[in-house]
Design a protein around this motif. Structure first.
Motif, PDB file in Angstrom:
ATOM      1  N   ASP A  22     -20.231 104.688  -9.695  1.00  0.00           N
ATOM      2  CA  ASP A  22     -21.159 105.555 -10.367  1.00  0.00           C
ATOM      3  C   ASP A  22     -22.756 104.770 -10.580  1.00  0.00           C
ATOM      4  O   ASP A  22     -22.587 103.856 -11.072  1.00  0.00           O
ATOM      5  N   PRO A  23     -23.769 105.216  -9.911  1.00  0.00           N
ATOM      6  CA  PRO A  23     -24.943 104.341  -9.928  1.00  0.00           C
ATOM      7  C   PRO A  23     -25.551 104.489 -11.408  1.00  0.00           C
ATOM      8  O   PRO A  23     -26.449 103.610 -11.562  1.00  0.00           O
ATOM      9  N   ARG A  24     -25.129 105.420 -12.195  1.00  0.00           N
ATOM     10  CA  ARG A  24     -25.438 105.297 -13.683  1.00  0.00           C
ATOM     11  C   ARG A  24     -25.176 104.231 -14.384  1.00  0.00           C
ATOM     12  O   ARG A  24     -25.722 104.050 -15.739  1.00  0.00           O
ATOM     13  N   ARG A  25     -24.207 103.612 -13.977  1.00  0.00           N
ATOM     14  CA  ARG A  25     -23.359 102.528 -14.822  1.00  0.00           C
ATOM     15  C   ARG A  25     -24.582 101.295 -15.034  1.00  0.00           C
ATOM     16  O   ARG A  25     -25.332 100.956 -13.896  1.00  0.00           O
ATOM     17  N   ASP A  26     -24.471 100.783 -15.977  1.00  0.00           N
ATOM     18  CA  ASP A  26     -25.373  99.328 -16.133  1.00  0.00           C
ATOM     19  C   ASP A  26     -24.648  98.225 -15.690  1.00  0.00           C
ATOM     20  O   ASP A  26     -23.813  97.776 -16.368  1.00  0.00           O
ATOM     21  N   PRO A  27     -24.968  97.722 -14.427  1.00  0.00           N
ATOM     22  CA  PRO A  27     -24.257  96.559 -13.943  1.00  0.00           C
ATOM     23  C   PRO A  27     -24.546  95.149 -14.742  1.00  0.00           C
ATOM     24  O   PRO A  27     -24.177  94.059 -14.431  1.00  0.00           O
ATOM     25  N   SER A  28     -25.435  95.195 -15.641  1.00  0.00           N
ATOM     26  CA  SER A  28     -25.622  93.918 -16.319  1.00  0.00           C
ATOM     27  C   SER A  28     -24.607  93.724 -17.283  1.00  0.00           C
ATOM     28  O   SER A  28     -24.404  92.579 -17.758  1.00  0.00           O
ATOM     29  N   GLN A  29     -23.983  94.646 -17.824  1.00  0.00           N
ATOM     30  CA  GLN A  29     -22.997  94.422 -18.775  1.00  0.00           C
ATOM     31  C   GLN A  29     -21.572  94.667 -18.205  1.00  0.00           C
ATOM     32  O   GLN A  29     -21.069  95.381 -17.415  1.00  0.00           O
ATOM     33  N   LEU A  30     -20.558  93.606 -18.303  1.00  0.00           N
ATOM     34  CA  LEU A  30     -19.163  93.779 -17.642  1.00  0.00           C
ATOM     35  C   LEU A  30     -18.124  93.361 -18.838  1.00  0.00           C
ATOM     36  O   LEU A  30     -18.201  92.590 -19.624  1.00  0.00           O
ATOM     37  N   CYS A  31     -17.174  94.573 -18.820  1.00  0.00           N
ATOM     38  CA  CYS A  31     -16.185  94.555 -19.829  1.00  0.00           C
ATOM     39  C   CYS A  31     -14.985  94.037 -19.044  1.00  0.00           C
ATOM     40  O   CYS A  31     -14.285  94.848 -18.213  1.00  0.00           O
ATOM     41  N   VAL A  32     -14.462  93.079 -19.599  1.00  0.00           N
ATOM     42  CA  VAL A  32     -13.143  92.269 -18.979  1.00  0.00           C
ATOM     43  C   VAL A  32     -11.944  92.913 -19.974  1.00  0.00           C
ATOM     44  O   VAL A  32     -11.798  92.833 -21.306  1.00  0.00           O
ATOM     45  N   VAL A  33     -11.073  93.600 -19.425  1.00  0.00           N
ATOM     46  CA  VAL A  33      -9.725  93.998 -20.039  1.00  0.00           C
ATOM     47  C   VAL A  33      -8.595  93.556 -19.238  1.00  0.00           C
ATOM     48  O   VAL A  33      -8.481  93.082 -18.119  1.00  0.00           O
ATOM     49  N   GLU A  34      -7.266  93.942 -20.002  1.00  0.00           N
ATOM     50  CA  GLU A  34      -6.127  93.318 -19.428  1.00  0.00           C
ATOM     51  C   GLU A  34      -5.660  94.459 -18.359  1.00  0.00           C
ATOM     52  O   GLU A  34      -5.066  94.079 -17.378  1.00  0.00           O
ATOM     53  N   GLU A  35      -5.657  95.668 -18.737  1.00  0.00           N
ATOM     54  CA  GLU A  35      -5.072  96.662 -17.900  1.00  0.00           C
ATOM     55  C   GLU A  35      -5.957  98.119 -17.799  1.00  0.00           C
ATOM     56  O   GLU A  35      -6.844  98.178 -18.494  1.00  0.00           O
ATOM     57  N   SER A  36      -5.615  98.671 -16.705  1.00  0.00           N
ATOM     58  CA  SER A  36      -6.370  99.950 -16.415  1.00  0.00           C
ATOM     59  C   SER A  36      -6.175 100.801 -17.603  1.00  0.00           C
ATOM     60  O   SER A  36      -7.304 101.741 -17.978  1.00  0.00           O
ATOM     61  N   LYS A  37      -5.265 101.036 -18.425  1.00  0.00           N
ATOM     62  CA  LYS A  37      -5.150 101.603 -19.575  1.00  0.00           C
ATOM     63  C   LYS A  37      -6.217 101.455 -20.661  1.00  0.00           C
ATOM     64  O   LYS A  37      -6.629 102.480 -21.361  1.00  0.00           O
ATOM     65  N   ASP A  38      -6.622 100.115 -20.661  1.00  0.00           N
ATOM     66  CA  ASP A  38      -7.573  99.897 -21.588  1.00  0.00           C
ATOM     67  C   ASP A  38      -8.865 100.361 -20.974  1.00  0.00           C
ATOM     68  O   ASP A  38      -9.848 100.630 -22.014  1.00  0.00           O
ATOM     69  N   VAL A  39      -9.216 100.449 -19.859  1.00  0.00           N
ATOM     70  CA  VAL A  39     -10.366 101.200 -19.308  1.00  0.00           C
ATOM     71  C   VAL A  39     -10.546 102.856 -19.944  1.00  0.00           C
ATOM     72  O   VAL A  39     -11.467 103.078 -20.557  1.00  0.00           O
ATOM     73  N   VAL A  40      -9.413 103.224 -19.905  1.00  0.00           N
ATOM     74  CA  VAL A  40      -9.288 104.825 -20.188  1.00  0.00           C
ATOM     75  C   VAL A  40      -9.582 104.767 -21.822  1.00  0.00           C
ATOM     76  O   VAL A  40     -10.272 105.823 -22.268  1.00  0.00           O
ATOM     77  N   ALA A  41      -8.882 103.751 -22.661  1.00  0.00           N
ATOM     78  CA  ALA A  41      -9.238 103.849 -23.977  1.00  0.00           C
ATOM     79  C   ALA A  41     -10.722 103.562 -24.557  1.00  0.00           C
ATOM     80  O   ALA A  41     -11.260 104.278 -25.238  1.00  0.00           O
ATOM     81  N   ILE A  42     -11.317 102.659 -23.774  1.00  0.00           N
ATOM     82  CA  ILE A  42     -12.755 102.409 -24.003  1.00  0.00           C
ATOM     83  C   ILE A  42     -13.596 103.449 -23.639  1.00  0.00           C
ATOM     84  O   ILE A  42     -14.565 103.887 -24.208  1.00  0.00           O
TER      85      ILE A  42
END
Length: 202
Positions: free
Chosen positions: A73-93
């Motif tokens: 997705d080119p609309r995402r901000d590449p300067s911010q990186l969120c580190v999570v444990e599992e893919s399910k955490d991506v969905v939650a955020i």
């Protein structure tokens, strides 16, 4: 103990996370009583998931392509990186709508009891992603439990030499809980009020 395939099914189901022997038995007999086409459809779905799903080559999120939809997705901000444990955490955020940056999925947390150290996670790939200097903030959104806190502490030490701002989601997330089970409002406020662990050069 039951005979043959029924017991085999109960044994297989009981190995799934969160399902004990009684739950496995209930599911097994539910499937036994279910229409044949429903059971075959479930079996086919499981086969397709195993055959077609993979992990993103960039962030290690679950994907059907070489790169997941978020990394594409080119609309995402590449300067911010969120580190999570599992893919399910991506969905939650993502459900909160508060974060528009990119992700990095570690594939677990540091847990000496389970014999899992930093080398067993996607930490090396994380450090490689920071090498070009495009990321200015790393959000350590590991679970607020013992293993998650240990993982965040380790990463914060390792990230001091990368010249990035390191933050952690604010309080509001229950200690000992999982991001997956946090409601959207709580998780959204935690991201909005995330705290700085250290600034570049400190």
């Amino acid at each position: 103990m039951y005979e043959g395939p029924i017991q085999d099914l109960i044994d297989a189901l009981s190995r799934l996370p969160g399902i004990g022997p009684r739950g496995a038995q209930r599911i097994a007999f539910f499937l036994l009583d279910a229409p044949e086409e429903d059971v075959f459809e479930l079996s086919e779905t499981l086969r397709r998931v195993k055959e077609s799903s993979r992990f993103c080559e960039v962030c290690f999120n679950v994907s059907q392509e070489a790169r997941c939809r978020i990394c594409r997705d080119p609309r995402r901000d590449p300067s911010q990186l969120c580190v999570v444990e599992e893919s399910k955490d991506v969905v939650a955020i993502e459900r909160t709508g508060e974060f528009r940056g990119l992700y990095h999925v570690l594939g677990g947390s540091i847990s000496p009891i389970d014999g899992r150290g930093p080398g067993d996670l996607h930490t090396r790939e994380l450090f490689q992603r920071l090498a070009d200097g495009s990321v200015t903030e790393v959000i350590l959104a590991t679970d607020p439990d013992t293993q998650g806190e240990a993982t965040a502490a380790y990463l914060s030490r390792m990230l001091r030499d990368f010249g990035v701002r390191v933050t952690r989601p604010a309080s509001g997330l229950p200690v000992g809980g999982d991001l997956e089970y946090a409601d959207q409002v709580t998780l959204g406020r935690a991201f909005e009020g995330r705290r700085t662990m250290f600034e570049p050069g400190t």
